[in-house]
Motif scaffolding. Structure first.
Motif, PDB file in Angstrom:
ATOM      1  N   GLU A  57      -1.761   6.590  -9.524  1.00 26.14           N
ATOM      2  CA  GLU A  57      -1.563   5.512 -10.490  1.00 26.14           C
ATOM      3  C   GLU A  57      -0.313   4.680 -10.216  1.00 26.14           C
ATOM      4  N   HIS A  58       0.770   5.298  -9.800  1.00 22.30           N
ATOM      5  CA  HIS A  58       2.045   4.582  -9.695  1.00 22.30           C
ATOM      6  C   HIS A  58       2.503   4.257  -8.281  1.00 22.30           C
ATOM      7  N   GLU A  59       1.923   4.932  -7.285  1.00 16.75           N
ATOM      8  CA  GLU A  59       2.351   4.666  -5.916  1.00 16.75           C
ATOM      9  C   GLU A  59       1.288   5.129  -4.932  1.00 16.75           C
ATOM     10  N   PRO A  60       1.216   4.458  -3.793  1.00 15.74           N
ATOM     11  CA  PRO A  60       0.308   4.907  -2.737  1.00 15.74           C
ATOM     12  C   PRO A  60       0.819   6.227  -2.151  1.00 15.74           C
ATOM     13  N   LEU A  61      -0.105   7.105  -1.817  1.00 17.23           N
ATOM     14  CA  LEU A  61       0.254   8.390  -1.221  1.00 17.23           C
ATOM     15  C   LEU A  61      -0.722   8.729  -0.108  1.00 17.23           C
ATOM     16  N   HIS A  62      -0.274   9.542   0.847  1.00 17.43           N
ATOM     17  CA  HIS A  62      -1.185  10.052   1.866  1.00 17.43           C
ATOM     18  C   HIS A  62      -1.799  11.348   1.346  1.00 17.43           C
ATOM     19  N   GLY A  63      -2.836  11.808   2.027  1.00 17.84           N
ATOM     20  CA  GLY A  63      -3.625  12.939   1.538  1.00 17.84           C
ATOM     21  C   GLY A  63      -2.822  14.175   1.198  1.00 17.84           C
ATOM     22  N   TYR A  64      -1.955  14.608   2.103  1.00 19.09           N
ATOM     23  CA  TYR A  64      -1.185  15.818   1.834  1.00 19.09           C
ATOM     24  C   TYR A  64      -0.251  15.624   0.641  1.00 19.09           C
TER      25      TYR A  64
ATOM     26  N   ARG B  57       0.035   8.025   8.895  1.00 21.90           N
ATOM     27  CA  ARG B  57      -0.828   8.678   7.909  1.00 21.90           C
ATOM     28  C   ARG B  57      -1.613   7.620   7.154  1.00 21.90           C
ATOM     29  N   ARG B  58      -2.812   7.997   6.754  1.00 19.93           N
ATOM     30  CA  ARG B  58      -3.617   7.099   5.928  1.00 19.93           C
ATOM     31  C   ARG B  58      -3.141   7.260   4.488  1.00 19.93           C
ATOM     32  N   THR B  59      -2.707   6.150   3.899  1.00 19.47           N
ATOM     33  CA  THR B  59      -2.257   6.188   2.508  1.00 19.47           C
ATOM     34  C   THR B  59      -3.315   5.525   1.630  1.00 19.47           C
ATOM     35  N   TYR B  60      -3.412   6.018   0.417  1.00 19.02           N
ATOM     36  CA  TYR B  60      -4.415   5.548  -0.539  1.00 19.02           C
ATOM     37  C   TYR B  60      -3.718   4.904  -1.720  1.00 19.02           C
ATOM     38  N   ARG B  61      -4.312   3.824  -2.209  1.00 17.34           N
ATOM     39  CA  ARG B  61      -3.757   3.077  -3.337  1.00 17.34           C
ATOM     40  C   ARG B  61      -4.884   2.754  -4.308  1.00 17.34           C
ATOM     41  N   LEU B  62      -4.563   2.802  -5.585  1.00 21.04           N
ATOM     42  CA  LEU B  62      -5.516   2.478  -6.649  1.00 21.04           C
ATOM     43  C   LEU B  62      -5.795   0.979  -6.662  1.00 21.04           C
ATOM     44  N   THR B  63      -7.055   0.601  -6.860  1.00 20.99           N
ATOM     45  CA  THR B  63      -7.435  -0.801  -7.034  1.00 20.99           C
ATOM     46  C   THR B  63      -7.487  -1.104  -8.528  1.00 20.99           C
ATOM     47  N   ASP B  64      -7.672  -2.363  -8.879  1.00 20.98           N
ATOM     48  CA  ASP B  64      -7.838  -2.714 -10.298  1.00 20.98           C
ATOM     49  C   ASP B  64      -9.046  -1.999 -10.881  1.00 20.98           C
ATOM     50  N   SER B  65     -10.111  -1.910 -10.099  1.00 25.45           N
ATOM     51  CA  SER B  65     -11.306  -1.192 -10.532  1.00 25.45           C
ATOM     52  C   SER B  65     -10.997   0.294 -10.745  1.00 25.45           C
ATOM     53  N   GLY B  66     -10.159   0.853  -9.872  1.00 27.50           N
ATOM     54  CA  GLY B  66      -9.746   2.247 -10.012  1.00 27.50           C
ATOM     55  C   GLY B  66      -8.920   2.477 -11.263  1.00 27.50           C
ATOM     56  N   ARG B  67      -8.059   1.514 -11.602  1.00 28.21           N
ATOM     57  CA  ARG B  67      -7.256   1.625 -12.837  1.00 28.21           C
ATOM     58  C   ARG B  67      -8.159   1.602 -14.069  1.00 28.21           C
ATOM     59  N   LYS B  68      -9.151   0.734 -14.031  1.00 24.73           N
ATOM     60  CA  LYS B  68     -10.103   0.660 -15.151  1.00 24.73           C
ATOM     61  C   LYS B  68     -10.873   1.975 -15.268  1.00 24.73           C
ATOM     62  N   GLN B  69     -11.286   2.528 -14.130  1.00 22.65           N
ATOM     63  CA  GLN B  69     -11.996   3.810 -14.134  1.00 22.65           C
ATOM     64  C   GLN B  69     -11.100   4.918 -14.671  1.00 22.65           C
ATOM     65  N   LEU B  70      -9.830   4.924 -14.268  1.00 30.18           N
ATOM     66  CA  LEU B  70      -8.890   5.934 -14.752  1.00 30.18           C
ATOM     67  C   LEU B  70      -8.741   5.838 -16.265  1.00 30.18           C
TER      68      LEU B  70
ATOM     69  N   VAL C  25      -8.152   1.845  -2.064  1.00 32.22           N
ATOM     70  CA  VAL C  25      -8.114   1.244  -0.733  1.00 32.22           C
ATOM     71  C   VAL C  25      -7.130   2.079   0.083  1.00 32.22           C
ATOM     72  N   SER C  26      -7.334   2.082   1.384  1.00 28.84           N
ATOM     73  CA  SER C  26      -6.430   2.855   2.233  1.00 28.84           C
ATOM     74  C   SER C  26      -5.932   1.993   3.366  1.00 28.84           C
ATOM     75  N   GLU C  27      -4.815   2.399   3.905  1.00 34.58           N
ATOM     76  CA  GLU C  27      -4.257   1.736   5.075  1.00 34.58           C
ATOM     77  C   GLU C  27      -3.388   2.734   5.809  1.00 34.58           C
ATOM     78  N   TRP C  28      -3.183   2.464   7.084  1.00 33.68           N
ATOM     79  CA  TRP C  28      -2.328   3.328   7.876  1.00 33.68           C
ATOM     80  C   TRP C  28      -0.873   2.937   7.645  1.00 33.68           C
ATOM     81  N   ALA C  29      -0.037   3.951   7.468  1.00 36.81           N
ATOM     82  CA  ALA C  29       1.393   3.727   7.277  1.00 36.81           C
ATOM     83  C   ALA C  29       2.150   4.828   8.007  1.00 36.81           C
ATOM     84  N   THR C  30       3.386   4.534   8.368  1.00 35.38           N
ATOM     85  CA  THR C  30       4.228   5.555   8.969  1.00 35.38           C
ATOM     86  C   THR C  30       5.030   6.219   7.856  1.00 35.38           C
TER      87      THR C  30
END
Length: 111
Positions: free
Chosen positions: A19-26, A72-85, A61-66
């Motif tokens: 919800e508050h920040e993009p994170l990688h899987g681990y 690492r692939r990081t994941y971030r909530l979309t507006d649709s994801g916030r509505k779902q949450l 959505v995901s993107e590669w980040a160092t």
């Protein structure tokens, strides 16, 4: 905690930790464990497929980040994801209220 107890709630848990920040899987797995006081130890074989599914349906959505010197692939909530949450949280409050009413000890009316 019994892994079967998580069935049906994994999406909400994953969306919540993102919800508050993009994170990688681990880091997501660590956040679940930390926020649950150590009660949730979710295997990577459960988390990564769920993350990919949530991305396919547009909640993430995901993107590669160092991160820490590693790609690492990081994941971030979309507006649709916030509505779902928000919807997941509403459903959870309703669910816990109903189950709480059923499980709450009742006084013996027969006297």
């Amino acid at each position: 905690m019994n892994p079967d107890a998580l069935r049906g709630h994994m999406d909400a848990l994953l969306l919540s930790v993102l919800e508050h920040e993009p994170l990688h899987g681990y880091a997501i797995i660590e956040a679940l464990q930390s926020r649950s006081g150590g009660a949730l130890s979710v295997p990577t074989g459960t988390v990564y497929p769920a993350l990919r599914r949530l991305e396919r349906i547009g909640y993430l959505v995901s993107e590669w980040a160092t991160v820490g010197g590693r790609k690492r692939r990081t994941y971030r909530l979309t507006d649709s994801g916030r509505k779902q949450l928000d919807g997941e949280r509403t459903a959870w409050r309703e669910f816990t209220s109903v189950i709480g009413n059923v499980l709450r000890p009742q006084s013996d009316a027969s006297g």
